[in-house]
Every structure is written in C-alpha cells, then in structure tokens.
Scaffold this motif. Structure first.
Motif: not given
Length: 127
Positions: A7-8, A37-41, A93-98, A118-127
C-alpha cells in the motif's frame, strides 16, 4: 510462503516523497529476508532494495541509492520503503517480496531468490 499486501502508492510530483508499506500475514515475516522490486511498463522487474532478517543490514540498487530507505518492523510484520527525491523514471509498479526459505546470505537481489510476492502498488511521478 507468506501473503504480502502493498500500500501507499500514488501520484506525486518530481522531488516529492512517498512511503510504501507491505503487510505480511505470517509470523514467518521476522525470519524472512525482505526486498522491494519495481517494474515499469515494457521493462523487466528491477531490484530496488533488500533488508536482512533483523533489519540491521540493507542494500540498494544503484538507481535508488541515497534516495530510498528500506526498513522493517518485525513486531508489526510490516516492511517499508521511504522514497525521497522522486524522479519521473521512478514511475513503476512496486512489489515487495519475501524469502521465507532458508538462506545463508541476506543480500538477495535476484527475482528468483524470493518465494513470495505481493500484488504490487503503482507509483507515478510527474515531471
């Protein structure tokens, strides 16, 4: 394995901050190595950070070093990622892993090192 819920995530302007959380379902959390971890499109999943069982050792990917901080609260079965000085290239998309299984090493940075996600939570940073 352990169930993980992130979350977050959200939308933030460049230079801003976000704090991600990852709640774990089991007491095995405190004996698990935890990572982000994170995964961008269109890109592969990328290592962000890892933290040892007790939280006294951390390691970061080069792209986030000095800006992100990983931490954990074993009493609350929760993992955190404090992200400061965010950049548009942090959008993903940011994922936590164990890693709940035995490991003699704590510095795990490959996707295959982890057995729960986890299922991931999306982070978007605008310029």
């Amino acid at each position: 394995q352990v169930q993980l819920v992130e979350s977050g995530g959200g939308l933030v302007q460049a230079g801003g901050s976000l704090r991600l959380s990852c709640a774990a379902s089991e007491r095995t959390f405190r004996s698990s190595i935890m990572g982000w971890f994170r995964q961008a499109p269109g890109k592969e999943r990328e290592f962000v950070a890892v933290i040892s069982w007790s939280g006294d050792m951390t390691y970061y990917g080069d792209s986030v070093k000095g800006r992100f901080t990983i931490s954990r609260d074993n009493a609350k079965n929760t993992l955190y990622l404090q992200m400061n000085s965010l950049k548009p290239e942090d959008t993903a998309d940011y994922y936590c892993a164990a890693r709940t299984g035995f490991s003699s090493k704590w510095m795990l940075y490959r996707r295959t090192d982890y057995d729960s996600w986890g299922q991931g939570t999306q982070v978007t940073v605008s310029s």
